[in-house]
Design a protein around this motif. Structure first.
Motif, mmCIF file in Angstrom:
data_model
loop_
_atom_site.group_PDB
_atom_site.id
_atom_site.type_symbol
_atom_site.label_atom_id
_atom_site.label_comp_id
_atom_site.label_asym_id
_atom_site.label_seq_id
_atom_site.Cartn_x
_atom_site.Cartn_y
_atom_site.Cartn_z
ATOM 1 N N ARG A 145 42.380 42.985 45.759
ATOM 2 C CA ARG A 145 42.715 43.984 44.739
ATOM 3 C C ARG A 145 43.899 43.530 43.891
ATOM 4 N NH1 ARG A 145 41.603 49.303 48.614
ATOM 5 N NH2 ARG A 145 39.462 49.650 47.865
ATOM 6 N N LEU A 146 44.876 42.897 44.513
ATOM 7 C CA LEU A 146 46.007 42.370 43.745
ATOM 8 C C LEU A 146 45.552 41.286 42.776
ATOM 9 C CD1 LEU A 146 48.721 42.183 46.546
ATOM 10 C CD2 LEU A 146 48.844 43.587 44.473
ATOM 11 N N ALA A 147 44.674 40.394 43.221
ATOM 12 C CA ALA A 147 44.171 39.328 42.356
ATOM 13 C C ALA A 147 43.388 39.910 41.189
ATOM 14 C CB ALA A 147 43.297 38.368 43.156
ATOM 15 N N HIS A 148 42.602 40.952 41.456
ATOM 16 C CA HIS A 148 41.833 41.595 40.385
ATOM 17 C C HIS A 148 42.773 42.281 39.401
ATOM 18 C CE1 HIS A 148 38.417 43.119 38.327
ATOM 19 N NE2 HIS A 148 38.575 44.379 38.708
ATOM 20 N N ALA A 149 43.812 42.915 39.921
ATOM 21 C CA ALA A 149 44.794 43.552 39.039
ATOM 22 C C ALA A 149 45.474 42.513 38.150
ATOM 23 C CB ALA A 149 45.838 44.299 39.873
ATOM 24 N N GLN A 150 45.780 41.351 38.706
ATOM 25 C CA GLN A 150 46.367 40.280 37.893
ATOM 26 C C GLN A 150 45.446 39.896 36.745
ATOM 27 O OE1 GLN A 150 47.227 37.476 41.217
ATOM 28 N NE2 GLN A 150 49.261 37.323 40.308
ATOM 29 N N ARG A 151 44.167 39.718 37.058
ATOM 30 C CA ARG A 151 43.217 39.329 36.000
ATOM 31 C C ARG A 151 43.142 40.394 34.912
ATOM 32 N NH1 ARG A 151 40.399 37.364 40.621
ATOM 33 N NH2 ARG A 151 39.203 39.305 40.804
ATOM 34 N N LEU A 152 43.127 41.661 35.296
ATOM 35 C CA LEU A 152 43.061 42.741 34.314
ATOM 36 C C LEU A 152 44.315 42.784 33.458
ATOM 37 C CD1 LEU A 152 41.544 45.562 36.573
ATOM 38 C CD2 LEU A 152 40.372 44.304 34.745
ATOM 39 N N LEU A 153 45.468 42.568 34.073
ATOM 40 C CA LEU A 153 46.726 42.577 33.318
ATOM 41 C C LEU A 153 46.800 41.401 32.355
ATOM 42 C CD1 LEU A 153 49.107 43.517 36.262
ATOM 43 C CD2 LEU A 153 48.617 44.959 34.275
ATOM 44 N N GLU A 154 46.239 40.262 32.760
ATOM 45 C CA GLU A 154 46.281 39.073 31.908
ATOM 46 C C GLU A 154 45.342 39.174 30.719
ATOM 47 O OE1 GLU A 154 45.227 35.923 34.530
ATOM 48 O OE2 GLU A 154 46.886 36.310 35.907
ATOM 49 N N LYS A 155 44.199 39.843 30.897
ATOM 50 C CA LYS A 155 43.124 39.747 29.904
ATOM 51 C C LYS A 155 42.855 41.036 29.147
ATOM 52 C CE LYS A 155 39.518 37.390 31.280
ATOM 53 N NZ LYS A 155 38.373 36.907 32.079
ATOM 54 N N SER A 156 43.487 42.142 29.539
ATOM 55 C CA SER A 156 43.215 43.406 28.856
ATOM 56 C C SER A 156 44.513 44.143 28.557
ATOM 57 C CB SER A 156 42.305 44.298 29.714
ATOM 58 O OG SER A 156 43.049 44.946 30.738
ATOM 59 N N ASP A 157 44.416 45.112 27.649
ATOM 60 C CA ASP A 157 45.572 45.954 27.345
ATOM 61 C C ASP A 157 45.368 47.361 27.880
ATOM 62 O OD1 ASP A 157 43.563 46.771 25.669
ATOM 63 O OD2 ASP A 157 44.702 46.552 23.806
ATOM 64 N N ALA A 158 44.520 47.478 28.893
ATOM 65 C CA ALA A 158 44.264 48.783 29.503
ATOM 66 C C ALA A 158 45.553 49.337 30.102
ATOM 67 C CB ALA A 158 43.193 48.646 30.588
ATOM 68 N N PRO A 159 45.744 50.643 30.044
ATOM 69 C CA PRO A 159 46.944 51.253 30.648
ATOM 70 C C PRO A 159 47.045 50.915 32.131
ATOM 71 C CG PRO A 159 45.783 52.841 29.268
ATOM 72 C CD PRO A 159 44.883 51.648 29.378
ATOM 73 N N ILE A 160 48.254 50.919 32.655
ATOM 74 C CA ILE A 160 48.483 50.593 34.061
ATOM 75 C C ILE A 160 47.686 51.524 34.968
ATOM 76 C CG2 ILE A 160 50.213 50.390 35.881
ATOM 77 C CD1 ILE A 160 50.391 48.234 33.748
ATOM 78 N N GLU A 161 47.558 52.799 34.571
ATOM 79 C CA GLU A 161 46.794 53.749 35.377
ATOM 80 C C GLU A 161 45.338 53.315 35.496
ATOM 81 O OE1 GLU A 161 48.810 54.479 32.933
ATOM 82 O OE2 GLU A 161 50.428 55.597 33.917
ATOM 83 N N ALA A 208 55.900 44.275 45.793
ATOM 84 C CA ALA A 208 56.064 43.685 47.122
ATOM 85 C C ALA A 208 55.445 42.293 47.192
ATOM 86 C CB ALA A 208 55.418 44.588 48.176
ATOM 87 N N ALA A 209 54.338 42.072 46.490
ATOM 88 C CA ALA A 209 53.640 40.783 46.545
ATOM 89 C C ALA A 209 54.222 39.756 45.587
ATOM 90 C CB ALA A 209 52.158 40.982 46.250
ATOM 91 N N PHE A 210 54.624 40.189 44.385
ATOM 92 C CA PHE A 210 54.990 39.237 43.332
ATOM 93 C C PHE A 210 56.421 39.385 42.810
ATOM 94 C CE2 PHE A 210 50.372 40.217 42.729
ATOM 95 C CZ PHE A 210 49.898 39.039 43.300
ATOM 96 N N GLN A 211 57.198 40.292 43.410
ATOM 97 C CA GLN A 211 58.596 40.489 43.030
ATOM 98 C C GLN A 211 58.777 40.835 41.542
ATOM 99 O OE1 GLN A 211 57.933 37.294 44.954
ATOM 100 N NE2 GLN A 211 57.858 38.873 46.525
#
Length: 312
Positions: A262-278, A298-301
């Motif tokens: 889930r963290l890896a998927h969140a990274q990809r979404l943050l890198e490639k989209s401008d979707a809100p954090i929610e 906790a994972a990436f500081q």
């Protein structure tokens, strides 16, 4: 601006270890992102364990101004590091460089005092020796790599690739790291740790195939809730059998594996989209933005928003 990567070679180095960071950071597509230099304390030709010599054109002075300094391994007898090397590592770190000790390269990094009070890893067969020599560090022999922010260390030879690709992903994003991993024909991210290699591996069975199918199914449904009982039933196993096979295959628990996915998927979404954090939190399976922020920090500081700004 290209990041300057200084890789330290030495007389008696194993060519494979030296090639790992060179391939990851100095490949054909990396010239616009990284400026890679191989340097050494020794002058002239250096022997390798493969029976041929190499020569580095630069001395340890090349560490000056480096953004990343990598020592890809160390001597198999784990001999004490020469003062010149330790001083060069300390100086580079003090000037802001990230220091990376791959495999036995963790020994010079720990001896330089850069990990005092922090956690380090190295090849499991040498972990006790490192702990005895540097009691001021915490040695974790079960993980593939440890990120302490400004200092990274990895386990054995293959884990050097894992650590290098992890760092590449951190610096250049998931898409770029995945592209490099595909070119090298390796997985962009391996789950688990060294424990799965210390123990005698099990032969591939029908249960392993069913487990792989279930994990692939989960990876396409990260936003959904998943229970061990339901997944065990899908794999046609008992809960106990599923849990045992899962840990033997991945070296970790299902809960930790799912969090990593889930963290890896969140990274990809943050890198490639401008979707809100929610929205990112929901699509990655965290449910709420608060939960995503807690796990991400906790994972990436850093926060998800700060991570996203790296790719704007």
């Amino acid at each position: 601006m290209r990041k300057k990567v200084a890789i330290i070679a030495f007389d008696g180095i194993t060519p494979f270890h030296l090639s790992v960071p060179c391939l990851v950071f100095g490949g054909p597509h990396a010239d616009t992102m990284f400026d890679v230099t191989v340097c050494a304390a020794e002058r002239g030709p250096m022997r390798t364990t493969a029976g041929f010599d190499i020569a580095a054109r630069k001395s340890l002075r090349a560490l000056a101004g480096a953004d990343i300094v990598i020592i890809p391994t160390w001597h198999d007898d784990c001999r004490p590091s020469p003062p010149a090397l330790l001083q060069a590592l300390r100086r580079a770190h003090a000037q802001g460089a990230m220091i990376v000790g791959l495999c036995l390269g963790a020994f010079p990094v720990a001896e330089a005092g850069l990990l005092d009070g922090r956690t380090v890893t190295t090849h499991w067969a040498f972990a006790a020796q490192l702990a005895a020599r540097c009691p001021q560090v915490r040695v974790d022999e079960e993980v593939l790599y440890v990120d302490e922010g400004d200092v990274l260390t990895s386990a054995g030879a293959a884990a050097s690739l894992d650590c290098s690709l992890y760092l590449l992903r951190k610096l250049a994003g998931a898409d770029y790291a995945n592209m490099v991993a595909r070119r090298l024909l390796v997985a962009p991210h391996r789950e688990g740790g060294q424990a799965q290699f210390i123990e005698r591996p099990l032969p591939v069975s029908g249960s392993d195939c069913r487990l792989s199918a279930v994990l692939a199914w989960v990876q396409h449904r990260l936003a959904e809730e998943h229970s061990l009982d339901a997944l065990a039933q899908r794999a046609a196993m008992s809960r106990r059998n599923f849990t045992r096979h899962f840990r033997q295959a991945t070296g970790t628990s299902f809960k930790q594996w799912l969090l990593n996915q889930r963290l890896a998927h969140a990274q990809r979404l943050l890198e490639k989209s401008d979707a809100p954090i929610e929205v990112v939190a929901q699509q990655a399976g965290f449910g709420t933005a608060i939960s995503l922020r807690q796990h991400f920090r906790a994972a990436f500081q850093q926060t998800p928003s700060a991570y996203r700004r790296l790719f704007l």
